[in-house]
Design an enzyme around this catalytic site. Structure first.
Site, PDB file in Angstrom:
ATOM      1  N   LYS A 116       0.815  -1.218   0.000  1.00 10.10           N
ATOM      2  CA  LYS A 116       0.000   0.000   0.000  1.00 10.10           C
ATOM      3  C   LYS A 116       0.847   1.267   0.000  1.00 10.10           C
ATOM      4  O   LYS A 116       0.462   2.276  -0.589  1.00 10.10           O
ATOM      5  CB  LYS A 116      -0.949  -0.010   1.202  1.00 10.10           C
ATOM      6  CG  LYS A 116      -1.943  -1.155   1.198  1.00 10.10           C
ATOM      7  CD  LYS A 116      -2.887  -1.046   2.381  1.00 10.10           C
ATOM      8  CE  LYS A 116      -3.864  -2.211   2.442  1.00 10.10           C
ATOM      9  NZ  LYS A 116      -3.228  -3.479   2.804  1.00 10.10           N
ATOM     10  N   GLU A 200      -2.437   6.254   8.620  1.00 11.78           N
ATOM     11  CA  GLU A 200      -3.287   7.198   7.890  1.00 11.78           C
ATOM     12  C   GLU A 200      -4.214   7.938   8.838  1.00 11.78           C
ATOM     13  O   GLU A 200      -4.589   7.418   9.897  1.00 11.78           O
ATOM     14  CB  GLU A 200      -4.138   6.459   6.853  1.00 11.78           C
ATOM     15  CG  GLU A 200      -3.357   5.906   5.683  1.00 11.78           C
ATOM     16  CD  GLU A 200      -4.257   5.222   4.675  1.00 11.78           C
ATOM     17  OE1 GLU A 200      -5.453   5.007   5.005  1.00 11.78           O
ATOM     18  OE2 GLU A 200      -3.785   4.902   3.572  1.00 11.78           O
ATOM     19  N   HIS A 235     -13.486  -3.690   9.647  1.00 14.13           N
ATOM     20  CA  HIS A 235     -12.953  -3.374   8.316  1.00 14.13           C
ATOM     21  C   HIS A 235     -13.296  -4.443   7.284  1.00 14.13           C
ATOM     22  O   HIS A 235     -12.682  -4.495   6.221  1.00 14.13           O
ATOM     23  CB  HIS A 235     -11.436  -3.151   8.378  1.00 14.13           C
ATOM     24  CG  HIS A 235     -11.015  -2.195   9.451  1.00 14.13           C
ATOM     25  ND1 HIS A 235     -11.318  -0.853   9.406  1.00 14.13           N
ATOM     26  CD2 HIS A 235     -10.361  -2.396  10.630  1.00 14.13           C
ATOM     27  CE1 HIS A 235     -10.848  -0.262  10.494  1.00 14.13           C
ATOM     28  NE2 HIS A 235     -10.273  -1.178  11.247  1.00 14.13           N
ATOM     29  N   ARG A 297      -7.554  -8.195  -8.286  1.00 15.09           N
ATOM     30  CA  ARG A 297      -8.280  -9.465  -8.412  1.00 15.09           C
ATOM     31  C   ARG A 297      -9.769  -9.150  -8.536  1.00 15.09           C
ATOM     32  O   ARG A 297     -10.191  -8.001  -8.452  1.00 15.09           O
ATOM     33  CB  ARG A 297      -8.057 -10.322  -7.170  1.00 15.09           C
ATOM     34  CG  ARG A 297      -8.412  -9.576  -5.862  1.00 15.09           C
ATOM     35  CD  ARG A 297      -8.337 -10.460  -4.651  1.00 15.09           C
ATOM     36  NE  ARG A 297      -8.373  -9.715  -3.398  1.00 15.09           N
ATOM     37  CZ  ARG A 297      -9.468  -9.243  -2.827  1.00 15.09           C
ATOM     38  NH1 ARG A 297     -10.636  -9.400  -3.420  1.00 15.09           N
ATOM     39  NH2 ARG A 297      -9.402  -8.579  -1.676  1.00 15.09           N
TER      40      ARG A 297
END
Length: 661
Positions: A116, A200, A235, A297
């Site tokens: 990421k 973040e 999440h 994907r």
């Protein structure tokens, strides 16, 4: 087109791929672990090959074994599904090196988006907005804590590799950062073999909106519009919909173009999803969305995109992997109506969504107007080794309201017996006021969880019915036997039975008296409720309890029954009177394993003093990490497990005793 493909996956996605392949005349080879020898995907495929034990690292994650089987069966291509090796660049490389096509993006594209932190750099260079935060290489705990403070709490710790919510922790206070960082790293290392993280800014009331993209080998890229995946817990997505409520044409264009730029930046081919976090504090604004990650994907929630576009995305994957151009240009794509997908899991919402294992003694879904993607059948077992997904329900309607009503009705008509499940939770969520009004956000479930996950206690009528039905009166009686035809009637007074029911640890001792054929009196809590059974039908009956008529369904299991009544599911366990271990091990003096799993960490030793709320043992099972804490102050009297031990559900991990006065 390929004549044979191998599917390097299991469960519902393997079944999903097989259905499209059969329609296209492509033969399929499945792989299976010891735990999946009798699985549905094995039955559906043209061929199936054992690749190892139930442990994923020794089967579904073994690149060598999968490649070997593919070569052995003569497959021309391998479809990775999602999860397992689907975003593993080394696997994609090995497939191509073995002379087969990988039904997915290139290894280079997977690597570009696999981490990421690196992906965010690529996105920034391509003009795609990213969430403020730290995405660098310095992984020193003290340094990361400083970065979190500079960013400003709350922050989100995220594993730089993988996805699915693994290795992700929200932190609201500086003093909680260290423990959360350790947990995120540990989980990321176990799931992806990479414990590195990024930090973040956590947006207080965001929405999760993602764009489905598709690219071909000629460099053409299109987007297939958006999906709103804001309803999440831990999440992980729960209910997804397409299109996103409140989306304007201007913002759809902005997000779609940004997603296409992201895909073009890495020469993407095949199906992919660009995920954005959207700040909705002032509604949906074209300048308030930020890149989170790209999943290289097919996504679990792809059926909602198929529903609104009328396309088969697996067919698109196969054609692109075969070297064909994209079947449609952007101008040929359009949105038709609205779609929702709900994920049905073997889990217990009332116990913090703990995964549930066991046999699916009953499994039924509506036949009309609901698409069911499942990898299990009635009678299959939910094992502790893999994700506890039972099925996905997808509905489509002309409008959002029509589709949502269809989803709610589909959930009401779905029935599961044998394992704890989230059907009732999903039904409540589909009717939750903010969601129904088109205002989802990623924190909605956490805010409303007490209302959504509550287990409603059965009323006296439901308990009385369960007591009567536990006697087996709905089972078929042999024809022609005059004695059995009399039911529970007897010459010398009323036949009576004592019935013990257990529901979530609450014990009900009742006395049931037969007053005639299908007529009963149930003694419950100082009351006597008259019960009459009539109007039998397959799987249920009509009943009258204390003058009120009801329609019910009954799901029987070897150890109890589930009563479906007034839209509620009530699970009752029938204790074995000869079982001397009926007393629960979950008392305050003993800490037990709530599910089968692996002991990851033991934080105490025998003799240690602990306080209420202290972390004692960390377990991992079914892709979930669970911390077991002390329910009261005390001293560790005995410790029965060590790190690395595999435990069964109900295993006593440690015992506490009161502190010395």
């Amino acid at each position: 087109m390929f004549s044979k493909i191998l599917i390097a996956n299991r469960g519902e996605i393997a079944c999903r791929i097989i259905r499209t392949a059969k329609r296209l005349g492509i033969r399929t080879a499945a792989v299976y672990s010891d735990a999946d020898a009798g699985a549905l995907h094995v039955e559906m495929a043209d061929e199936a090959f054992r690749i190892g034990t139930a442990v994923a690292a020794e089967s579904y994650l073994s690149i060598e074994r999968i490649i070997s089987v593919a070569q052995r069966c003569g497959a021309q291509a391998i479809h990775p599904g999602y999860g397992f090796l689907s975003e593993n660049a080394d696997f994609a490389e090995a497939v191509e090196a073995a002379g087969m096509a990988f039904i997915g993006p290139s290894p280079a594209a997977i690597r570009a988006m696999g981490l990421k932190d690196a992906a965010k750099v690529v996105m920034e260079q391509s003009g795609v907005p990213v969430v403020p935060g730290y995405h660098g290489d310095n992984q020193d705990a003290a340094f990361l804590s400083e970065q979190a403070t500079d960013i400003g709490f709350p922050v989100l710790i995220k594993a730089r590799a993988g996805g699915g919510g693994k290795g992700m922790r929200r932190v609201d206070r500086p003093e909680d950062f260290g423990a959360a960082l350790d947990a995120a790293r540990r989980e990321a290392e176990a799931a992806f073999g990479d414990g590195a993280v990024l930090i973040e800014k956590f947006l207080q009331r965001p929405r999760h909106i993602e764009i489905q993209v598709f690219g071909d080998r000629d460099g053409n890229v299109v987007h297939l519009f958006e999906r709103d995946c804001s309803l999440q817990r831990r999440h992980q997505k729960v209910i997804e919909e397409a299109p996103a409520p409140g989306m304007t044409a201007e913002m759809r264009m902005a997000m779609g173009e940004a997603a296409v730029r992201a895909a073009q930046a890495i020469g993407y081919q095949g199906a992919g999803t660009v995920e954005f976090i959207v700040d909705v504090s002032d509604g949906l604004q074209p300048d308030r969305f930020f890149f989170m990650e790209m999943n290289t994907r097919l996504q679990v929630e792809h059926p909602v995109t198929e529903a609104i576009t009328g396309l088969d995305l697996v067919e698109w994957q196969l054609r692109v992997a075969n070297g064909e151009p994209l079947p449609k240009r952007q101008s040929e794509l359009a949105i038709n109506g609205w779609a929702f997908e709900a994920r049905v899991y073997a889990e217990d919402p009332a116990r913090g969504f703990l995964p549930s294992t066991g046999t699916l003694w009953h499994l039924s879904f509506p036949d009309d107007e609901v698409r069911i993607d499942a990898g299990v059948r009635q009678g299959d077992r939910i094992s502790p080794y893999y994700d506890p997904l039972i099925a996905k329900l997808t509905v489509h309607g002309a409008t959002r309201a029509a589709a949502l009503a269809r989803l709610t009705e589909g959930l009401i008509q779905s029935h599961i017996g044998g394992v704890a499940n989230n059907l009732e939770f999903l039904r409540r969520l589909s009717q939750q006021q903010d969601f129904a009004a088109g205002h989802p956000d990623t924190g909605l479930i956490d805010r409303e969880v007490e209302t959504l996950a509550v287990t409603e206690a059965p009323d006296a009528a439901a308990v009385a019915l369960a007591a009567v039905l536990s006697l087996g009166i709905l089972r078929k009686r042999p024809a022609g036997d005059p004695w059995l035809s009399l039911g529970h009637w007897q010459i010398w007074g009323q036949a009576t039975r004592t019935v013990t029911l257990d529901r979530g640890g609450e014990r009900h001792d009742l006395r049931v008296a037969a007053r005639g054929l299908d007529l009963f009196a149930v003694h419950i809590g100082g009351r006597v409720l008259p019960v009459r059974i009539f109007g039998r039908f397959d799987g249920g009956c009509h009943a009258e309890v204390d003058g009120r008529q009801l329609r019910l369904l009954l799901l029987e299991t070897p150890h109890g029954l589930t009563l479906l009544l007034d839209g509620q599911a009530h699970d009752f366990h029938l204790p074995d009177p000869l079982d001397g271990e009926a007393e629960s091990a979950a008392g305050t003096d003993r800490v037990v394993a709530p599910m089968p799993g692996l002991v990851k960490l033991v934080r105490v030793q025998a003799g240690d003093a602990v306080s209420k709320g202290d972390a004692l043992v960390v377990m991992e099972a079914m892709k979930m990490e669970l911390t077991l804490s002390a329910s009261r102050d005390g001293v560790v009297e005995s410790l029965n497990v060590a790190e690395g031990d595999q435990t069964a559900e109900g295993t006593v991990l440690l015992s506490l005793k009161p502190e010395a006065a």
